[in-house]
Structures are given as C-alpha cells and as structure tokens.
Design a protein around this motif. Structure first.
Motif, PDB file in Angstrom:
ATOM      1  N   LEU A   4       0.858  -1.163  -0.072  1.00  0.00           N
ATOM      2  CA  LEU A   4      -0.008   0.136  -0.112  1.00  0.00           C
ATOM      3  C   LEU A   4       0.880   1.099  -0.209  1.00  0.00           C
ATOM      4  CD1 LEU A   4      -2.635   1.558   0.288  1.00  0.00           C
ATOM      5  CD2 LEU A   4      -2.333   1.316   2.712  1.00  0.00           C
ATOM      6  N   PHE A   5       1.967   1.354   0.773  1.00  0.00           N
ATOM      7  CA  PHE A   5       2.586   2.503   1.027  1.00  0.00           C
ATOM      8  C   PHE A   5       3.585   2.735  -0.153  1.00  0.00           C
ATOM      9  CE2 PHE A   5       1.078   2.093   5.222  1.00  0.00           C
ATOM     10  CZ  PHE A   5       0.379   3.364   5.327  1.00  0.00           C
ATOM     11  N   THR A   6       4.304   1.712  -0.443  1.00  0.00           N
ATOM     12  CA  THR A   6       5.160   1.685  -1.710  1.00  0.00           C
ATOM     13  C   THR A   6       4.310   2.148  -3.010  1.00  0.00           C
ATOM     14  OG1 THR A   6       4.961  -0.623  -2.230  1.00  0.00           O
ATOM     15  CG2 THR A   6       6.952  -0.132  -1.056  1.00  0.00           C
ATOM     16  N   ALA A   7       3.230   1.659  -3.270  1.00  0.00           N
ATOM     17  CA  ALA A   7       2.384   2.149  -4.378  1.00  0.00           C
ATOM     18  C   ALA A   7       2.168   3.665  -4.181  1.00  0.00           C
ATOM     19  CB  ALA A   7       1.084   1.269  -4.281  1.00  0.00           C
ATOM     20  N   ASN A   8       1.619   3.969  -3.011  1.00  0.00           N
ATOM     21  CA  ASN A   8       1.397   5.571  -2.828  1.00  0.00           C
ATOM     22  C   ASN A   8       2.761   6.370  -2.905  1.00  0.00           C
ATOM     23  OD1 ASN A   8      -1.626   6.255  -1.955  1.00  0.00           O
ATOM     24  ND2 ASN A   8      -1.121   4.280  -1.168  1.00  0.00           N
ATOM     25  N   ILE A   9       3.730   6.060  -2.283  1.00  0.00           N
ATOM     26  CA  ILE A   9       5.018   6.627  -2.318  1.00  0.00           C
ATOM     27  C   ILE A   9       5.728   6.701  -3.486  1.00  0.00           C
ATOM     28  CG2 ILE A   9       7.198   7.257  -1.047  1.00  0.00           C
ATOM     29  CD1 ILE A   9       4.629   8.025   0.484  1.00  0.00           C
TER      30      ILE A   9
ATOM     31  N   PRO B  97       6.755  10.378  -8.084  1.00  0.00           N
ATOM     32  CA  PRO B  97       6.677  10.748  -9.505  1.00  0.00           C
ATOM     33  C   PRO B  97       6.171  12.239  -9.599  1.00  0.00           C
ATOM     34  CG  PRO B  97       6.008   8.504  -9.274  1.00  0.00           C
ATOM     35  CD  PRO B  97       6.165   9.084  -7.803  1.00  0.00           C
ATOM     36  N   MET B  98       4.828  12.401  -8.745  1.00  0.00           N
ATOM     37  CA  MET B  98       4.277  13.772  -8.993  1.00  0.00           C
ATOM     38  C   MET B  98       5.196  14.897  -8.718  1.00  0.00           C
ATOM     39  SD  MET B  98       1.214  14.069 -10.347  1.00  0.00           S
ATOM     40  CE  MET B  98       1.013  15.788  -9.790  1.00  0.00           C
ATOM     41  N   LEU B  99       6.002  14.711  -7.662  1.00  0.00           N
ATOM     42  CA  LEU B  99       7.120  15.627  -7.127  1.00  0.00           C
ATOM     43  C   LEU B  99       8.065  16.057  -8.361  1.00  0.00           C
ATOM     44  CD1 LEU B  99       7.628  14.851  -3.241  1.00  0.00           C
ATOM     45  CD2 LEU B  99       6.256  16.800  -4.285  1.00  0.00           C
ATOM     46  N   VAL B 100       8.540  14.755  -8.969  1.00  0.00           N
ATOM     47  CA  VAL B 100       9.552  15.183  -9.967  1.00  0.00           C
ATOM     48  C   VAL B 100       9.142  15.652 -11.322  1.00  0.00           C
ATOM     49  CG1 VAL B 100      10.806  13.729 -11.673  1.00  0.00           C
ATOM     50  CG2 VAL B 100      10.859  12.786  -9.161  1.00  0.00           C
ATOM     51  N   MET B 101       7.717  15.529 -11.556  1.00  0.00           N
ATOM     52  CA  MET B 101       6.964  16.000 -12.598  1.00  0.00           C
ATOM     53  C   MET B 101       6.857  17.515 -12.572  1.00  0.00           C
ATOM     54  SD  MET B 101       4.118  13.295 -14.069  1.00  0.00           S
ATOM     55  CE  MET B 101       4.716  11.530 -14.656  1.00  0.00           C
ATOM     56  N   VAL B 102       6.277  17.867 -11.073  1.00  0.00           N
ATOM     57  CA  VAL B 102       6.067  19.126 -10.817  1.00  0.00           C
ATOM     58  C   VAL B 102       7.277  19.888 -10.700  1.00  0.00           C
ATOM     59  CG1 VAL B 102       5.315  20.886  -9.175  1.00  0.00           C
ATOM     60  CG2 VAL B 102       4.008  18.698  -9.631  1.00  0.00           C
TER      61      VAL B 102
ATOM     62  N   PHE C 259      -1.886  12.661 -12.606  1.00  0.00           N
ATOM     63  CA  PHE C 259      -2.485  12.907 -11.485  1.00  0.00           C
ATOM     64  C   PHE C 259      -4.144  12.546 -11.360  1.00  0.00           C
ATOM     65  CE2 PHE C 259      -4.884  15.590  -8.255  1.00  0.00           C
ATOM     66  CZ  PHE C 259      -4.290  15.187  -7.122  1.00  0.00           C
ATOM     67  N   LEU C 260      -4.866  12.549 -12.331  1.00  0.00           N
ATOM     68  CA  LEU C 260      -6.379  12.483 -12.283  1.00  0.00           C
ATOM     69  C   LEU C 260      -6.515  10.790 -12.443  1.00  0.00           C
ATOM     70  CD1 LEU C 260      -7.477  15.270 -14.659  1.00  0.00           C
ATOM     71  CD2 LEU C 260      -7.795  15.246 -12.067  1.00  0.00           C
ATOM     72  N   PHE C 261      -5.592  10.187 -13.117  1.00  0.00           N
ATOM     73  CA  PHE C 261      -6.141   8.918 -13.301  1.00  0.00           C
ATOM     74  C   PHE C 261      -5.576   8.137 -11.980  1.00  0.00           C
ATOM     75  CE2 PHE C 261      -7.045   9.939 -17.701  1.00  0.00           C
ATOM     76  CZ  PHE C 261      -7.742   8.939 -18.047  1.00  0.00           C
ATOM     77  N   TRP C 262      -4.538   8.314 -11.235  1.00  0.00           N
ATOM     78  CA  TRP C 262      -4.065   7.616 -10.084  1.00  0.00           C
ATOM     79  C   TRP C 262      -4.181   8.183  -8.811  1.00  0.00           C
ATOM     80  CZ3 TRP C 262      -2.588   2.984 -11.009  1.00  0.00           C
ATOM     81  CH2 TRP C 262      -2.119   2.569 -12.359  1.00  0.00           C
ATOM     82  N   ALA C 263      -4.533   9.502  -8.871  1.00  0.00           N
ATOM     83  CA  ALA C 263      -4.696   9.885  -7.372  1.00  0.00           C
ATOM     84  C   ALA C 263      -6.051   9.460  -6.810  1.00  0.00           C
ATOM     85  CB  ALA C 263      -4.693  11.286  -7.369  1.00  0.00           C
ATOM     86  N   PRO C 264      -7.423   9.505  -7.469  1.00  0.00           N
ATOM     87  CA  PRO C 264      -8.294   9.050  -6.696  1.00  0.00           C
ATOM     88  C   PRO C 264      -8.304   7.509  -6.464  1.00  0.00           C
ATOM     89  CG  PRO C 264      -9.044  10.123  -8.958  1.00  0.00           C
ATOM     90  CD  PRO C 264      -7.365   9.773  -8.907  1.00  0.00           C
ATOM     91  N   TYR C 265      -7.580   6.792  -6.887  1.00  0.00           N
ATOM     92  CA  TYR C 265      -7.515   5.294  -6.431  1.00  0.00           C
ATOM     93  C   TYR C 265      -6.570   5.118  -5.277  1.00  0.00           C
ATOM     94  CZ  TYR C 265      -7.349   0.469  -6.242  1.00  0.00           C
ATOM     95  OH  TYR C 265      -7.576  -0.834  -5.664  1.00  0.00           O
ATOM     96  N   ASN C 266      -5.557   5.894  -5.281  1.00  0.00           N
ATOM     97  CA  ASN C 266      -4.516   5.866  -4.265  1.00  0.00           C
ATOM     98  C   ASN C 266      -5.287   6.629  -2.698  1.00  0.00           C
ATOM     99  OD1 ASN C 266      -1.639   5.044  -4.997  1.00  0.00           O
ATOM    100  ND2 ASN C 266      -2.526   6.044  -6.854  1.00  0.00           N
TER     101      ASN C 266
END
Length: 361
Positions: A205-210, A216-221, A254-261
């Motif tokens: 759970l935590f490896t998938a979220n982190i 990845p979001m931090l790197v992209m931003v 973000f829109l595709f992965w954030a809701p599930y996480n």
C-alpha cells in the motif's frame, strides 16, 4: 498490484490492487449487504479489463513494433519509449486473468499463475511509472543543462538505465511474488497477498502510494516547473503545443492515479478504525469507489502511447509507414511525406527547435 475478485457468501469484494489484500482491510468491518456492489463489479470490471487489454495491447504493441523496426536509429528517448511500452504490455497481459476471476468469483489458474500474474502486474506498474520519471528527468536535463547532458545521453547509458529500472521494479515487487498464494476458501479458491508479517501487509500500500504517486508527481512538478519558463522564452512555433503537452502529462497522471490511491488510503484508515460514521454506508461507498477508481486508473496505460509517442510527428510518420507495409491499402497522408532526414534538418535549424523537438519528435 493485482486486480479485483468477487467471492460469494461472506467473502465480499476482495481487492488485490497493488497486491495489498483488501481482504485484510475489511476483516474488522461489520457484516453488511453489498450485493449491489458485487453484482455491479461482476459486469463492470471484466468489461473494462478487456477493453483496456485490447486498447493497451494495440497501442503499446504498435509502439514496440515501430521502435524495433527503426532500432538502428535508436536514441535514449526511443529506449525509454520502448521500455515504457513493454512495461504497459506486461501490465495489460495480466488483465484477462483478473477479468475471468471477476466473472467466476474465484481463481482457477493455480498457485504458480497466481504468483506470476500478481508479480508481473506489480512489476509492470512500477516499471511504467519509473520510466515516466526517467523521461521527465531526461527532458529536464536536455532543456536546462543542454551541453552537460549531451555526453551522458548515449545508447549505453540508456541500456544501463533500463536494466536498473527493471531490476528496481522487480526488487520492489519481490514480496508479491513470495507472499501471494492461492487459498482454498469456503466459497472457492482465491489469489491473495497474505504475508504473516504485519509490516509487509502494509508494504505494498505504502510503496504504491509513495513510489507510484507521490515521488513521480513531485519529480514531474519540479522538473516541468523549471522547463516551462525556458519554453516561454524560446522562439519556436512548437512551444505552445509543448506547453499543452506538459500540462496534459501531469494532469492525466494525477487525475487517473490519485483517486484510487486516495481511496486505498481511506480503506486503510477505515480498517484501523480512524474513520467514523455509518459503518455499512461507509463500507459500501468505499467498495464502490475502489471498483470504479481502480478500473479508471488502468486506462492510463492506454494513454501512454498517445501522450509519449503518437504526439510526435516523426513517430507518427513511422507509424503510418509501418501500418502501410502491414496493410498496403492504407493511404499514406501527405502530412507524413517528409523524409526523416529533412525532418531532422528542419528540427535542427536552431537551439529553440531542438528544445521543442525534445517533446514532439
């Protein structure tokens, strides 16, 4: 990161996404009636799984075929695209197993395929995310540190990065291969990730979220926030197209992965007794949410070929040429009549064009 199974009787909607056993999350939930959610999932999940499998196979398979055909013109970007497509193919190849699992309400493929499908699913997911991160960092280096990056963007470096990413993905997914197994429940066989160690139960759970969302979001931003000002200062007709592409890449991810996480994290909080309210209502909404957001997230692997490969004029020219060779009656549009050499010349007129071409080759 596996998929979703539906069991009858007391075994309710059992989600194995990220190989984090949803069965473990709902052990302490009160017995509620979720027949509507289960019936919805039996129709909704297989439909989306098969649709994603077909579209993902066609799109990513086409990317792989085109890049293999033009392997003698390969660069670092092409190597990343090739591995990204392979990762998504590995990911979607497991979906027919989970589609069958959702329909029949049990796992009928044995213990070996249970471990292989779950582990491959997980490896494909992380590998896809990691290669997106690599491509983001590569673009950042090319645009922000153009001269320094030139010496490192070699085929040898691309192959080395590919090996590292695949090995890292395999390492992160190793617990899934080890602790996923077929269990003989009262209502049939199920394929569950079920380690005895409590820390490992929360590991995926935590490896998938982190590793799968936050980093990845931090790197992209961070990278794209540095790239955008540079693009705005260059003289290129492509810069507005590239800006739209950058925004699309970040927003879609973000829109595709954030809701599930987020839903998974809420389920974890519920299992730990951190969420209050009507138990049955909350449980029903969480199960319905995880069913919908899970399948919605899967669609992202069908979009990767579009936002990373097909957006480029040069790549699309190669795609049409490949399709015309396979299906001779497909007409080749005049848009793609420019030769590779002339395209490279027009893209190399100035440093500004090279920067823009980093995104839309």
């Amino acid at each position: 990161m596996s998929a979703t199974t539906f069991m009858s009787g007391d075994e309710e909607n059992t989600t194995l996404w990220y190989d984090y056993s949803y069965n473990e999350l709902i052990k302490n939930f009160a017995p509620c009636d979720h027949d509507n959610v289960r019936d919805f999932g039996k129709v909704f999940l297989p439909t989306i799984y098969i649709l994603v499998f077909i579209l993902g196979f066609i799109g990513n398979g086409l990317v792989v075929c085109v890049l293999v055909k033009h392997r003698h013109q390969t660069n670092l970007t092409d190597i990343c695209l090739f591995n990204l497509a392979l990762s998504d193919l590995l990911f979607v190849f497991t979906l027919p197993f989970y589609a069958h699992n959702s329909v029949v309400g049990g796992w009928n493929f044995g213990d070996f395929m249970c471990r292989l499908a779950s582990g491959s699913h997980n490896v494909g997911f992380f590998c896809s995310i990691f290669f997106m991160v690599v491509m983001t960092m590569d673009r950042y280096m090319v645009i922000i540190h153009t001269y320094k990056s030139a010496r490192f963007r070699t085929l040898r470096a691309g192959l080395a990065v590919s090996v590292v990413v695949w090995m890292l993905s395999l390492g992160v997914s190793l617990p899934v291969f080890i602790f996923t197994q077929v269990k003989n429940e009262s209502q049939g066989f199920s394929c569950d990730y079920n380690p005895e160690n409590k820390a490992l139960k929360h590991y995926n759970l935590f490896t998938a979220n982190i590793l799968g969302l936050v980093i990845p979001m931090l790197v992209m931003v961070v990278c794209y926030s540095r790239i955008i000002p540079v693009l705005m200062n260059i003289k290129s007709t492509k810069k507005h197209r590239v800006l739209k592409l950058i925004i699309s890449i970040v927003a879609i991810f973000f829109l595709f992965w954030a809701p599930y996480n987020i839903t998974l994290f809420l389920m974890f909080l519920k299992s730990e007794g951190k969420l209050n309210g009507d138990v049955c209502s909350l449980e029903t909404h969480l199960k319905l949410s995880v069913t919908v957001t899970e399948t919605f997230a899967y669609i992202h692997c069908c979009l990767n070929p579009i936002i990373y490969a097909f957006v480029g004029q040069k790549f699309m020219k190669r795609v049409w040429q490949f399709l015309r060779e396979c299906v001779p009656w497909i007409p080749l549009s005049s848009t793609w009549n420019t030769s590779d050499s002339s395209f490279r010349k027009s893209s190399a007129v100035s440093g500004s064009s090279e920067v823009a071409s980093t995104f839309v080759k």
